[in-house]
Design an enzyme around this catalytic site. Structure first.
Site, short mmCIF file in Angstrom:
data_model
loop_
_atom_site.label_atom_id
_atom_site.label_comp_id
_atom_site.label_asym_id
_atom_site.label_seq_id
_atom_site.Cartn_x
_atom_site.Cartn_y
_atom_site.Cartn_z
N LYS A 173 0.87 -1.18 0.00
CA LYS A 173 0.00 0.00 0.00
C LYS A 173 0.90 1.23 0.00
O LYS A 173 1.57 1.51 0.99
CB LYS A 173 -0.93 -0.01 1.21
CG LYS A 173 -1.93 1.13 1.19
CD LYS A 173 -2.97 0.94 2.28
CE LYS A 173 -4.10 1.94 2.19
NZ LYS A 173 -3.69 3.34 2.15
N LYS A 191 -2.96 -2.56 7.63
CA LYS A 191 -2.02 -1.48 7.92
C LYS A 191 -0.83 -1.96 8.74
O LYS A 191 -0.95 -2.85 9.58
CB LYS A 191 -2.74 -0.39 8.72
CG LYS A 191 -3.99 0.15 8.06
CD LYS A 191 -3.69 1.22 7.08
CE LYS A 191 -3.50 2.55 7.80
NZ LYS A 191 -3.42 3.66 6.85
S1 IVH Z 1 -6.67 -0.27 -4.70
C1 IVH Z 1 -11.03 0.10 -4.41
N1 IVH Z 1 -4.11 -0.70 -4.36
O1 IVH Z 1 -5.05 3.51 -0.81
C2 IVH Z 1 -9.59 -0.08 -4.51
N2 IVH Z 1 -5.04 1.27 -3.48
O2 IVH Z 1 -7.08 3.71 1.32
C3 IVH Z 1 -8.87 1.14 -4.12
N3 IVH Z 1 -3.45 2.74 -2.37
O3 IVH Z 1 -7.32 5.55 -2.50
C4 IVH Z 1 -7.54 1.24 -4.61
N4 IVH Z 1 -1.67 1.47 -2.70
O4 IVH Z 1 -4.86 5.72 -3.16
C5 IVH Z 1 -5.14 0.12 -4.14
N5 IVH Z 1 -1.85 -1.19 -4.14
C6 IVH Z 1 -2.88 -0.37 -3.93
C7 IVH Z 1 -2.73 0.85 -3.24
C8 IVH Z 1 -3.85 1.64 -3.04
C9 IVH Z 1 -2.13 2.61 -2.19
C10 IVH Z 1 -4.27 3.86 -1.90
C11 IVH Z 1 -5.24 4.39 -2.92
C12 IVH Z 1 -6.59 4.40 -2.25
C13 IVH Z 1 -6.20 4.30 -0.82
C14 IVH Z 1 -7.33 3.67 -0.04
#
Ligand code: IVH
Length: 677
Positions: A121, A318
């Site tokens: 993430k 997290k």
């Molecule tokens: S998937 C519905 N993949 O985390 C799926 N998000 O807390 C949403 N983020 O707004 C996105 N790394 O900006 C996805 N490998 C990853 C990610 C990721 C960071 C961020 C993204 C999203 C936020 C949500």
């Protein structure tokens, strides 16, 4: 078009757009084409531009996430599929619960395989890139998930975002979703540069990525070391994928930078990936705040759907905050712009998630006592989202045998020597010196900061010099600075002086809410400042409002009301207000004035007695909305409000053919014109 017609039309447009959004996003059953929706949205945007007084905070054009203040700098773009956020888990148990839940929903047995994809993430900001026929057409921020900001020119400056996709592989349409982030080293270097220029630094790599991307001038973005990594797809045409991992593979074939990912078939696999990433965390060049686990099969994703803006098919697991041990060398009081004295700890330097830290916040004396923090202690320090970490605990068992002394709050201000006092009912201590130079520097710095009057070039060093040279004693003095005075300062060249003067001149025209925020009134942040200005759009009225009046403002509580009233009651403040007015600083929000004073220009005459209002209350109700209450009826009277047992004024009104309202009629009128807070 006249304003009344425009008012009706904007109302219709908003309702139609809301209905269409609901059909599209909630029922997932669109009632109009994208082109039709765009046409409505464009018409609304145009009308609101032509009649700014008609803009409402809940208008679809205004809902660009939490990015308010500067949102108007960018054109809104609707995402064709909403950009969702992620549900969070902190422990492996929570991930297991999630796994059980979705298996139950899908009717997949606990023993049967269910394939997941795990990814890091990234702690950045999410963006969407729309490629049509292989060309980058639009790039936007997430915004509120439905409507983002058009930052195409800025995104084009990123080396990792191609303007074109390889011709042989490019489908007619592909919407790429991913993260823009700033590598940790680059972030530190950027902050060092900003600091050297006396500019405010960014709190963390994510803020610096967001701030660097959302620049009016793309050339500033170009100079910032931003990276992009793709982690998903939006809408596509002729790109058939059955799984999320296939989607990532096709993004790789399009030569886009794509997140690393690993397939997982069980909770154990997921936990292993988590552990590996956690171990690698300190060695990755970017900030990672956890892992993301996604159901791989897109059909299963569809079956699961989403709840309250998060998909059921994904979860963010997290990482715990980064913690390290270090020694507290000294505890020092630091003085803020409100005079608040905050103790902080000077540490033996430690590296926390890539950043070398030497300071930790200690918040206040109660916190120090509660955690029994002493100079010389070994402490466990932790970094959350901010640059300055805090102290989780100390290890008293590691103190020298003779122990360590308790730290005491100084009795005198370290900057001006005035007495330090604890305010009644508060945990914090304040310097009582009205002319404390450190406070003045801090307050001026806040006044010129980005969220306030945004005076570029007014760095801390410059302010210190201005204060030391006796040129500036308050906010008002900034506006009468001359070129010669600035050139007299050390290391101030002609170009910097001119730039600073130009920035100060521009500051005069900033929205009043920014000015009010910039004044640095205790408890008045950006949102509160806006609330105040919406209700009292003229600074003069805000300054004259007593505590009682302020408490009547919707959204303002007793603490803020007290603080604002006390601030403006101060004689020094009144001097400063006069200087600001004399310098031609904008002190009225005209759009808000119109909205808050819908009865401006209307004259009322009251006669008789009223059931629900006293005469005074009614008068206040009308004048607060900008109306005037006159004693006698004339041709200029707009409304005569008649209660029980009206006097001769009613006859006069009939004679002059003036509109007459009874109490119910008046209430209807007031409902039509809410305002007046
Ligand atoms: S998937 C519905 N993949 O985390 C799926 N998000 O807390 C949403 N983020 O707004 C996105 N790394 O900006 C996805 N490998 C990853 C990610 C990721 C960071 C961020 C993204 C999203 C936020 C949500």
């Amino acid at each position: 078009m006249d304003i009344e017609t425009a008012r009706t039309r904007t109302g219709q447009l908003r309702a139609e757009i809301e209905r269409a959004n609901e059909a599209y996003y909630i029922r997932q059953d669109p009632t109009m084409s994208d082109a039709e929706w765009d046409a409505l949205f464009d018409e609304l945007t145009r009308l609101e531009k032509e009649f700014p007084s008609l803009v409402t905070p809940d208008s679809p054009t205004q809902r660009v996430g939490a990015l308010r203040a500067v949102s108007s700098d960018f054109r809104p773009v609707r995402h064709s599929l909403p950009m969702l956020s992620l549900a969070k888990a902190n422990t492996v148990e929570e991930v297991a619960e999630w796994d059980t839940r979705i298996r139950r929903m899908l009717g997949i047995d606990r023993a049967a395989p269910l394939r997941y994809t795990c990814e890091p993430k990234y702690d950045g900001l999410s963006v969407e890139l729309v490629y049509r026929a292989g060309r980058l057409e639009t790039g936007s921020t997430r915004g509120d998930g439905f409507v983002g900001e058009d930052v195409t020119p800025n995104l084009r400056t990123l080396g990792s975002i191609p303007a074109r996709l390889p011709a042989e592989a490019a489908p007619p349409l592909v919407e790429v979703r991913g993260e823009v982030y700033m590598p940790i080293d680059a972030f530190r270097q950027l902050n060092r540069g900003l600091e050297a220029e006396g500019k405010p630094v960014f709190a963390n790599p994510r803020n610096s990525a967001a701030g660097s991307l959302r620049q009016k001038d793309p050339e500033i973005t170009r100079a910032r070391p931003l990276e992009f990594v793709a982690h998903g797809l939006g809408r596509t045409e002729e790109l058939s994928t059955r799984t999320h991992s296939e989607g990532l593979a096709s993004l790789r074939r399009l030569a886009l930078p794509v997140t690393e990912s690993r397939s997982a078939a069980s909770l154990e696999d997921i936990a292993l990936f988590y552990k590996e990433m956690l171990d690698r965390r300190d060695r990755t060049p970017y900030e990672m705040d956890g892992i993301v686990v996604k159901v791989d099969d897109l059909h299963l994703q569809d079956d699961l759907g989403w709840v309250s803006r998060s998909p059921r098919w994904a979860i963010a697991w997290k990482f715990p905050p980064v913690q390290r041990r270090s020694r507290i060398l000294r505890i020092m009081p630091s003085l803020g712009r409100t005079g608040k004295i905050t103790p902080f700890a000077e540490l033996e330097p430690v590296v926390l998630s890539g950043a070398r830290v030497k300071l930790a916040s200690l918040f206040n004396i109660d916190e120090i006592r509660r955690k029994d923090i002493r100079e010389g202690d070994i402490a466990l320090v932790q970094r959350g989202g901010e640059v300055i970490p805090n102290v989780v605990r100390v290890y008293p068992e590691e103190r020298p045998p003779q122990g360590l002394p308790e730290w005491q709050m100084p009795e005198r201000c370290p900057a001006c020597g005035a007495a330090v006092e604890r305010l009644e009912g508060e945990v914090d201590f304040y310097c009582t010196g009205a002319r404390c130079p450190v406070q003045l520097v801090q307050r001026l710095f806040h006044f010129g900061s980005r969220g306030a009057l945004d005076i570029t070039g007014l760095g801390e060093k410059t302010i210190q010099q201005l204060v030391q040279a006796d040129l500036v004693h308050d906010f008002g003095d900034l506006f009468t600075l001359t070129r010669a005075q600035l050139l007299g300062l050390e290391r101030m060249g002609e170009k910097s002086a001119d730039n600073l003067l130009a920035a100060i001149a521009r500051a005069k025209d900033q929205p009043v809410a920014r000015l009010v925020y910039g004044l640095g009134i205790r408890h008045v942040g950006e949102t509160v400042a806006e609330t105040l200005v919406r209700a009292l759009p003229r600074l003069e009225d805000l300054a004259a409002a007593n505590e009682q009046r302020l408490r009547e403002v919707h959204g303002i509580g007793p603490v803020v009301a007290k603080s604002v009233a006390a601030f403006f009651a101060n004689a020094d403040t009144r001097d400063v207000m006069a200087k600001l007015r004399a310098a031609g600083v904008r002190t009225e929000d005209t759009a808000a004035s119109q909205a808050a004073q819908p009865l401006a220009g209307k004259t009322f005459v009251l006669t008789g007695t009223f059931e629900s209002y006293s005469r005074e209350a009614l008068k206040a109700l009308l004048t607060r909305r900008g109306g005037k209450v006159a004693a006698s009826v004339s041709k200029k009277t707009d409304y005569v409000v008649a209660g029980a047992d009206p006097g001769s004024k009613l006859d006069k009104a009939k004679q002059l053919n003036r509109p007459i309202l009874d109490e119910a009629g008046l209430e209807r009128l007031l409902e039509e014109v809410p305002g007046g807070a």
